[in-house]
Design an enzyme around this catalytic site. Structure first.
Site, PDB file in Angstrom:
ATOM      1  N   HIS A 135      21.443  26.301  30.459  1.00 48.53           N
ATOM      2  CA  HIS A 135      20.626  25.080  30.506  1.00 48.53           C
ATOM      3  C   HIS A 135      19.958  24.800  29.163  1.00 48.53           C
ATOM      4  CE1 HIS A 135      20.974  25.477  34.892  1.00 48.53           C
ATOM      5  NE2 HIS A 135      20.564  24.221  34.968  1.00 48.53           N
ATOM      6  N   LYS A 139      13.956  23.865  30.071  1.00 50.40           N
ATOM      7  CA  LYS A 139      13.939  24.163  31.505  1.00 50.40           C
ATOM      8  C   LYS A 139      12.825  25.149  31.835  1.00 50.40           C
ATOM      9  CE  LYS A 139      16.725  25.610  35.436  1.00 50.40           C
ATOM     10  NZ  LYS A 139      15.903  24.734  36.307  1.00 50.40           N
TER      11      LYS A 139
HETATM   12  N1  LIG Z   1      18.145  19.376  42.052  1.00 52.54           N
HETATM   13  C1  LIG Z   1      18.679  18.867  40.941  1.00 52.54           C
HETATM   14  O1  LIG Z   1      19.821  18.382  40.934  1.00 52.54           O
HETATM   15  C2  LIG Z   1      17.871  18.879  39.680  1.00 52.54           C
HETATM   16  C3  LIG Z   1      16.655  19.507  39.674  1.00 52.54           C
HETATM   17  N2  LIG Z   1      15.892  19.525  38.548  1.00 52.54           N
HETATM   18  C4  LIG Z   1      14.587  20.138  38.691  1.00 52.54           C
HETATM   19  O2  LIG Z   1      13.611  19.104  38.680  1.00 52.54           O
HETATM   20  C5  LIG Z   1      12.385  19.609  38.133  1.00 52.54           C
HETATM   21  C6  LIG Z   1      11.969  18.728  36.971  1.00 52.54           C
HETATM   22  O3  LIG Z   1      12.885  18.905  35.902  1.00 52.54           O
HETATM   23  P1  LIG Z   1      12.732  18.081  34.526  1.00 52.54           P
HETATM   24  O4  LIG Z   1      12.718  16.622  34.818  1.00 52.54           O
HETATM   25  O5  LIG Z   1      13.728  18.634  33.588  1.00 52.54           O
HETATM   26  O6  LIG Z   1      11.264  18.537  34.074  1.00 52.54           O
HETATM   27  P2  LIG Z   1      10.215  17.687  33.212  1.00 52.54           P
HETATM   28  O7  LIG Z   1       9.205  18.675  32.738  1.00 52.54           O
HETATM   29  O8  LIG Z   1      10.943  16.858  32.224  1.00 52.54           O
HETATM   30  O9  LIG Z   1       9.565  16.691  34.295  1.00 52.54           O
HETATM   31  C7  LIG Z   1       8.625  17.059  35.257  1.00 52.54           C
HETATM   32  C8  LIG Z   1       7.612  15.931  35.292  1.00 52.54           C
HETATM   33  O10 LIG Z   1       6.752  16.100  36.420  1.00 52.54           O
HETATM   34  C9  LIG Z   1       5.422  15.841  35.982  1.00 52.54           C
HETATM   35  N3  LIG Z   1       4.489  16.437  36.919  1.00 52.54           N
HETATM   36  C10 LIG Z   1       4.020  17.695  36.971  1.00 52.54           C
HETATM   37  N4  LIG Z   1       3.188  17.855  38.014  1.00 52.54           N
HETATM   38  C11 LIG Z   1       3.116  16.645  38.620  1.00 52.54           C
HETATM   39  C12 LIG Z   1       2.421  16.166  39.749  1.00 52.54           C
HETATM   40  N5  LIG Z   1       1.608  16.957  40.456  1.00 52.54           N
HETATM   41  N6  LIG Z   1       2.592  14.877  40.122  1.00 52.54           N
HETATM   42  C13 LIG Z   1       3.408  14.054  39.407  1.00 52.54           C
HETATM   43  N7  LIG Z   1       4.079  14.447  38.316  1.00 52.54           N
HETATM   44  C14 LIG Z   1       3.940  15.745  37.931  1.00 52.54           C
HETATM   45  C15 LIG Z   1       5.391  16.415  34.585  1.00 52.54           C
HETATM   46  O11 LIG Z   1       4.283  15.963  33.861  1.00 52.54           O
HETATM   47  P3  LIG Z   1       3.791  16.811  32.551  1.00 52.54           P
HETATM   48  O12 LIG Z   1       4.883  16.633  31.536  1.00 52.54           O
HETATM   49  O13 LIG Z   1       2.496  16.174  32.195  1.00 52.54           O
HETATM   50  O14 LIG Z   1       3.663  18.235  32.989  1.00 52.54           O
HETATM   51  C16 LIG Z   1       6.722  15.889  34.052  1.00 52.54           C
HETATM   52  O15 LIG Z   1       6.615  14.546  33.599  1.00 52.54           O
HETATM   53  C17 LIG Z   1      12.684  21.072  37.752  1.00 52.54           C
HETATM   54  O16 LIG Z   1      12.298  21.919  38.799  1.00 52.54           O
HETATM   55  C18 LIG Z   1      14.193  21.078  37.584  1.00 52.54           C
HETATM   56  O17 LIG Z   1      14.743  22.337  37.735  1.00 52.54           O
HETATM   57  C19 LIG Z   1      16.309  18.940  37.392  1.00 52.54           C
HETATM   58  C20 LIG Z   1      17.530  18.331  37.320  1.00 52.54           C
HETATM   59  C21 LIG Z   1      18.424  18.270  38.463  1.00 52.54           C
HETATM   60  O1  LIG Z   2      16.108  21.961  35.180  1.00 49.69           O
HETATM   61  C1  LIG Z   2      17.255  21.448  35.186  1.00 49.69           C
HETATM   62  O2  LIG Z   2      17.699  20.802  34.235  1.00 49.69           O
HETATM   63  C2  LIG Z   2      18.087  21.629  36.382  1.00 49.69           C
HETATM   64  N1  LIG Z   2      17.576  22.211  37.418  1.00 49.69           N
HETATM   65  C3  LIG Z   2      18.233  22.501  38.637  1.00 49.69           C
HETATM   66  C4  LIG Z   2      18.407  23.988  38.821  1.00 49.69           C
HETATM   67  O3  LIG Z   2      17.491  24.753  38.472  1.00 49.69           O
HETATM   68  O4  LIG Z   2      19.436  24.409  39.333  1.00 49.69           O
HETATM   69  C5  LIG Z   2      19.525  21.729  38.789  1.00 49.69           C
HETATM   70  C6  LIG Z   2      20.314  21.606  37.520  1.00 49.69           C
HETATM   71  O5  LIG Z   2      20.818  22.850  37.186  1.00 49.69           O
HETATM   72  C7  LIG Z   2      19.451  21.049  36.396  1.00 49.69           C
END
Ligand SMILES: NC(=O)C1=CN([C@@H]2O[C@H](COP(=O)(O)OP(=O)(O)OC[C@H]3O[C@@H](n4cnc5c(N)ncnc54)[C@H](OP(=O)(O)O)[C@@H]3O)[C@@H](O)[C@H]2O)C=CC1
Ligand SMILES: O=C(O)C1=N[C@H](C(=O)O)C[C@H](O)C1
Length: 250
Positions: A135, A139
Site C-alpha cells: 500500500h 495508510k
Molecule cells: N474498504 C475499502 O475498499 C477501502 C477502505 N479504506 C479504508 O478507509 C479508511 C480511510 O482511508 P483513507 O481515505 O486513505 O484515509 P484518510 O486519512 O485519507 O481519510 C480519513 C478521513 O477521515 C477523517 N476523519 C477522521 N475522524 C473523523 C470523524 N470522526 N468524522 C469525520 N471524519 C473523520 C480524517 O480527517 P483528518 O485528516 O483530520 O484526520 C480524514 O479526512 C481507512 O481505514 C482505509 O483503510 C480505504 C480505501 C478502500
Molecule cells: O487504506 C487503504 O488504502 C485501503 N484500505 C483497505 C484495507 O486495509 O484493506 C482496502 C484497500 O486495501 C485500500
C-alpha cells in the site's frame, strides 16, 4: 422516483472525497452531508440522511456507527480495524435497532472481492500460503483489512479441509522476518511511495505455486462497490460482513 439521501463521513479523505464525488454523480442518489473531522454528526439527522458511507479511521468508526445505528441510519463501512470484539459490539447496537442495516466491506473493489473468493477456493488444495499486501505510505494500519480478512477466510478453508499448520523450518529469524501471523497465515506488509492498494496471495504445493494478485490503481476502483452497498444496505437489516454477500458470485 425519490433519490437516496446519502452522507459521507470522512469526506475530505483519500477515499471519502472520491466517494462523495461518486454519490454526487449517481442519478439515484443525493449527497446531503459531507462530514469531516470535527463536524457534528447531528448533520446526518438534520439533512435526513438515509445511508451513511463511513470512511474515516479505525479510531473514529465505532463512535460514528453507534450514532448512525441509534438514529436508524443505514451504514456502508469501508474503514478498517475490525476485530471480533468490535464486531460483537456493533452487533449489540444493531440488536437494539433491528430495522437498520450495516455493511462492512474490507474491500469495495470487485477484483479484491474475487481475490478473496479465489484464495478461499484454492486454500484447501495447497500445503502453504502466504499473503503480501502492498500500500501507499499514508495508510494508517498494517496489515490491511483486506489481507486480514483474506487470511481469516483462507485459515477457515484450511481448517475445514483438515489441513494442519504450514511447514516452516525457520529456526532463527530477526523479529518480523516472517511477517505477522493471522490465524496461522503469514501476512507481509509493504508501504511504498507510488503504490495504492495491492495484494498477492501465494500458494505453494509439490513442485508448483499459484499467485493470485490484485491491483487497485486508483480510488475509482472502489466506487462501484460503494454505490452497490448504498443501494442495497437498507434492504438487508443487521450486519453484513463482506461485499460478496451483495454480489452474485455463483
Ligand atoms: N474498504 C475499502 O475498499 C477501502 C477502505 N479504506 C479504508 O478507509 C479508511 C480511510 O482511508 P483513507 O481515505 O486513505 O484515509 P484518510 O486519512 O485519507 O481519510 C480519513 C478521513 O477521515 C477523517 N476523519 C477522521 N475522524 C473523523 C470523524 N470522526 N468524522 C469525520 N471524519 C473523520 C480524517 O480527517 P483528518 O485528516 O483530520 O484526520 C480524514 O479526512 C481507512 O481505514 C482505509 O483503510 C480505504 C480505501 C478502500
Ligand atoms: O487504506 C487503504 O488504502 C485501503 N484500505 C483497505 C484495507 O486495509 O484493506 C482496502 C484497500 O486495501 C485500500
Amino acid at each position: 422516483m425519490s433519490k437516496l439521501r446519502v452522507a459521507v463521513l470522512g469526506a475530505k479523505g483519500r477515499i471519502g472525497s472520491e466517494a462523495a464525488r461518486a454519490v454526487e454523480a449517481a442519478d439515484d442518489m443525493e449527497l446531503v452531508a459531507a462530514v469531516g473531522r470535527g463536524d457534528k454528526l447531528e448533520a446526518l439527522v438534520e439533512s435526513g440522511a438515509q445511508v451513511a458511507v463511513e470512511l474515516t479511521t479505525p479510531a473514529s468508526v465505532m463512535g460514528n456507527l453507534d450514532f448512525c445505528v441509534r438514529h436508524g441510519i443505514h451504514a456502508v463501512v469501508g474503514t478498517t480495524g475490525w476485530t471480533g470484539e468490535r464486531l460483537a459490539e456493533l452487533g449489540t447496537s444493531l440488536a437494539a435497532s433491528p430495522g437498520t442495516g450495516v455493511l462492512i466491506a474490507p474491500n469495495f473493489s470487485i477484483g479484491a472481492v474475487l481475490t478473496m473468493k479465489f484464495s478461499q477456493m484454492a486454500a484447501r488444495m495447497f500445503e502453504s500460503v502466504e499473503i503480501v499486501e502492498l500500500h501507499h505510505p499514508g495508510k494508517a494500519d498494517a496489515p490491511s483489512g483486506t489481507a486480514t480478512r483474506t487470511a481469516q477466510l483462507v485459515a477457515e478453508a484450511r481448517a475445514a479441509a483438515g489441513l494442519g499448520d504450514q511447514p516452516d523450518a525457520t529456526r532463527t529469524a530477526l523479529e518480523g522476518a516472517r511477517g505477522a501471523d493471522v490465524d496461522g497465515v503469514p501476512v507481509h506488509s509493504v508501504r511504498l511511495r507510488g503504490l495504492l492498494a495491492h495484494q498477492e496471495v501465494i500458494l505453494g504445493g509439490e513442485g508448483e505455486t499459484l499467485t493470485i494478485r490484485h491491483d487497485s490503481l486508483h480510488h475509482s476502483s472502489f466506487m462501484p462497490g460503494v454505490l452497490l452497498g448504498v443501494r442495497r444496505v437498507a434492504s438487508v437489516p443487521g450486519l453484513t460482513y463482506g461485499l460478496e454477500h451483495f454480489l452474485d458470485l455463483s
